[in-house]
Design a protein around this motif. Sequence first.
Motif, short mmCIF file in Angstrom:
data_model
loop_
_atom_site.label_atom_id
_atom_site.label_comp_id
_atom_site.label_asym_id
_atom_site.label_seq_id
_atom_site.Cartn_x
_atom_site.Cartn_y
_atom_site.Cartn_z
N UNK A 1 0.82 -1.21 0.00
CA UNK A 1 0.00 0.00 0.00
C UNK A 1 0.85 1.27 0.00
N UNK A 2 2.14 1.10 -0.33
CA UNK A 2 3.06 2.24 -0.24
C UNK A 2 2.63 3.40 -1.11
N UNK A 3 2.08 3.11 -2.30
CA UNK A 3 1.74 4.21 -3.20
C UNK A 3 0.50 4.99 -2.76
N UNK A 4 -0.17 4.52 -1.71
CA UNK A 4 -1.29 5.29 -1.17
C UNK A 4 -0.83 6.33 -0.16
N UNK A 5 0.40 6.16 0.33
CA UNK A 5 0.94 7.15 1.25
C UNK A 5 1.47 8.34 0.44
N UNK B 1 -0.86 21.22 0.19
CA UNK B 1 -1.53 19.99 -0.21
C UNK B 1 -1.39 18.99 0.93
N UNK B 2 -2.52 18.56 1.54
CA UNK B 2 -2.40 17.63 2.66
C UNK B 2 -1.84 16.28 2.20
N UNK B 3 -1.11 15.65 3.07
CA UNK B 3 -0.61 14.31 2.78
C UNK B 3 -1.62 13.25 3.18
N UNK B 4 -1.25 12.02 2.99
CA UNK B 4 -2.15 10.90 3.29
C UNK B 4 -1.32 9.72 3.76
N UNK B 5 -1.82 9.02 4.76
CA UNK B 5 -1.12 7.84 5.27
C UNK B 5 -2.14 6.74 5.53
N UNK B 6 -1.80 5.53 5.12
CA UNK B 6 -2.67 4.38 5.36
C UNK B 6 -2.64 4.04 6.84
N UNK B 7 -3.79 3.83 7.41
CA UNK B 7 -3.89 3.47 8.83
C UNK B 7 -3.82 1.95 8.95
N UNK B 8 -2.61 1.45 8.97
CA UNK B 8 -2.39 0.00 8.98
C UNK B 8 -2.96 -0.63 10.24
N UNK B 9 -2.82 0.03 11.36
CA UNK B 9 -3.33 -0.54 12.61
C UNK B 9 -4.84 -0.75 12.55
N UNK B 10 -5.53 0.15 11.85
CA UNK B 10 -6.99 -0.01 11.71
C UNK B 10 -7.33 -1.23 10.87
N UNK B 11 -6.50 -1.52 9.87
CA UNK B 11 -6.71 -2.74 9.07
C UNK B 11 -6.48 -3.97 9.94
N UNK B 12 -5.42 -3.94 10.72
CA UNK B 12 -5.11 -5.09 11.57
C UNK B 12 -6.20 -5.33 12.60
N UNK B 13 -6.82 -4.27 13.08
CA UNK B 13 -7.92 -4.43 14.04
C UNK B 13 -9.07 -5.23 13.45
N UNK B 14 -9.26 -5.11 12.13
CA UNK B 14 -10.33 -5.86 11.46
C UNK B 14 -9.97 -7.33 11.26
N UNK B 15 -8.68 -7.65 11.41
CA UNK B 15 -8.24 -9.03 11.20
C UNK B 15 -8.04 -9.79 12.51
N UNK B 16 -7.96 -9.05 13.62
CA UNK B 16 -7.72 -9.71 14.90
C UNK B 16 -8.99 -10.37 15.41
N UNK B 17 -8.79 -11.43 16.22
CA UNK B 17 -9.89 -12.13 16.89
C UNK B 17 -10.95 -12.62 15.90
N UNK B 18 -10.49 -13.11 14.77
CA UNK B 18 -11.39 -13.61 13.74
C UNK B 18 -11.20 -15.12 13.57
N UNK B 19 -12.17 -15.71 12.90
CA UNK B 19 -12.05 -17.10 12.45
C UNK B 19 -12.03 -17.07 10.94
N UNK B 20 -11.75 -18.25 10.34
CA UNK B 20 -11.80 -18.30 8.88
C UNK B 20 -13.20 -17.95 8.38
N UNK B 21 -14.19 -18.32 9.15
CA UNK B 21 -15.58 -18.09 8.74
C UNK B 21 -15.96 -16.62 8.81
N UNK B 22 -15.44 -15.92 9.81
CA UNK B 22 -15.84 -14.52 10.01
C UNK B 22 -14.88 -13.52 9.38
N UNK B 23 -13.74 -13.99 8.91
CA UNK B 23 -12.75 -13.09 8.34
C UNK B 23 -13.34 -12.39 7.12
N UNK B 24 -13.25 -11.05 7.04
CA UNK B 24 -13.85 -10.35 5.90
C UNK B 24 -13.13 -10.69 4.60
#
Length: 434
Positions: free
Chosen positions: A134-138, A159-182
């Motif tokens: 996701x480097x090119x999104x920063x 011109x404002x910059x932009x940074x990917x919120x990686x921790x927010x992505x990881x929060x969506x992957x934590x405490x998941x199962x294969x069935x519930x993983x988005x």
Amino acid sequence: MQIISILLFSLTLLVIPGCNQGNVIPWKMDTSQVPSSVSHNTLSEGTSLEGLELSGVTAQEAQTMIKDWEGDKLAQNILLVYNEKEVSVTLKELGLALDFNTVWEKLWTKPGQRIESVLKLDPIQAHQILQEKLADLNRSAVDASYTIDNDQFVIIPAVPGQVVQIDAILDKLRNQSFATLPKQVEIPVADVAALKTTEQLQTLAFNGIVGEYTTQFNVKDKNRSANLVAAAKKLDKTLLMPGATLSFNETIGPRTAETGYKDAYIIINNEYVRGIGGGICQVSSTLYSAAVLANLPIVERYPHAVVISYIPLGQDATVNYPNLDFKFKNDTSSLLYIRTEVKNGMMTVRIYGKKTGKTVRFEQKIEKETDFQTIMRVDSSLPPGKVVQDQAGYKGYIVQTYRIVKDASGMESKLLLSRDEYAPTHKILRVGAD
């Protein structure tokens, strides 16, 4: 009896060599290490791991089946989406893995039930892969900047910059199962503010001339005119930040033959004599008058010893590098921009700043006048009785100079700028010897 068998089985697992930290059975287990009492035990009818049917399967077989099943699952992709950009990444690349020990324990403590998988996440690996993909999104923020075009302050917006919120992505992957993983995750981004904003530069911007003054000079005096033009060019386009002080000597630099200055008349001991840099004081005096009219505080200023002809009493500012300097301060919130113009015997200084609606003028009050004397000097090179005037005579003065400021409502304030004493300039005549 079934419960007793399960308990006995669990106790057997705890003493298997190689187990640690309460693990039930390690993930990679050689068949020879599994006692027959465990490896030939079978899972109860109805036991499954999400979609993986494990009824009647031995522990050894279950381990292999789960491992293969996990491999298939980890090869699946999650789609990361931002606007029209889509990035596909496998679960394995993200550092996801089956928490085998937890799942294995559930399978044996909840016989005959459908067990949901439990995943664990390697955050270091996940951070690394997401940063790469996701480097090119920063995007770094671009500070606001300005340029001066045709004496106008032009802002180039931030011109404002932009940074990917990686921790927010990881929060969506934590405490998941294969069935519930988005299957798809929107990539969250955050704006990065520029260090120098457009609003800051709008405060700094000037919008017009706040002080201007013009003096005249004799273009026939070539050397003096050349010195004046050279100093004016060095002063031209000077920028003065809020809170900064302008030093005329530092801006113009040394006045020497090596720096391009010529011999012209200067004042020494109340007489006009030839010297390097004559004419530069007209630039400093014109600047002083413009600075006063711009309502700027004067930090350092010295009058000439005698009256000078190109500017009114009390409005001159003599300089002598490096001893006598002229300085004023920018006490406004905006940038000050100085322009000089020299043409047709006229020297003009304009100071640009932010207009305030105030008007400024000078006011002088003469305390005392002193007549000049006529000094006769015999010159044997002249014919007898011949008289030549070397220097015109001017009176001496003591003068008070005020700055009068009128605000937008018409109210006036009066400030004493200086009380200057000018010695008379004596008339000097050369007379041929009898």
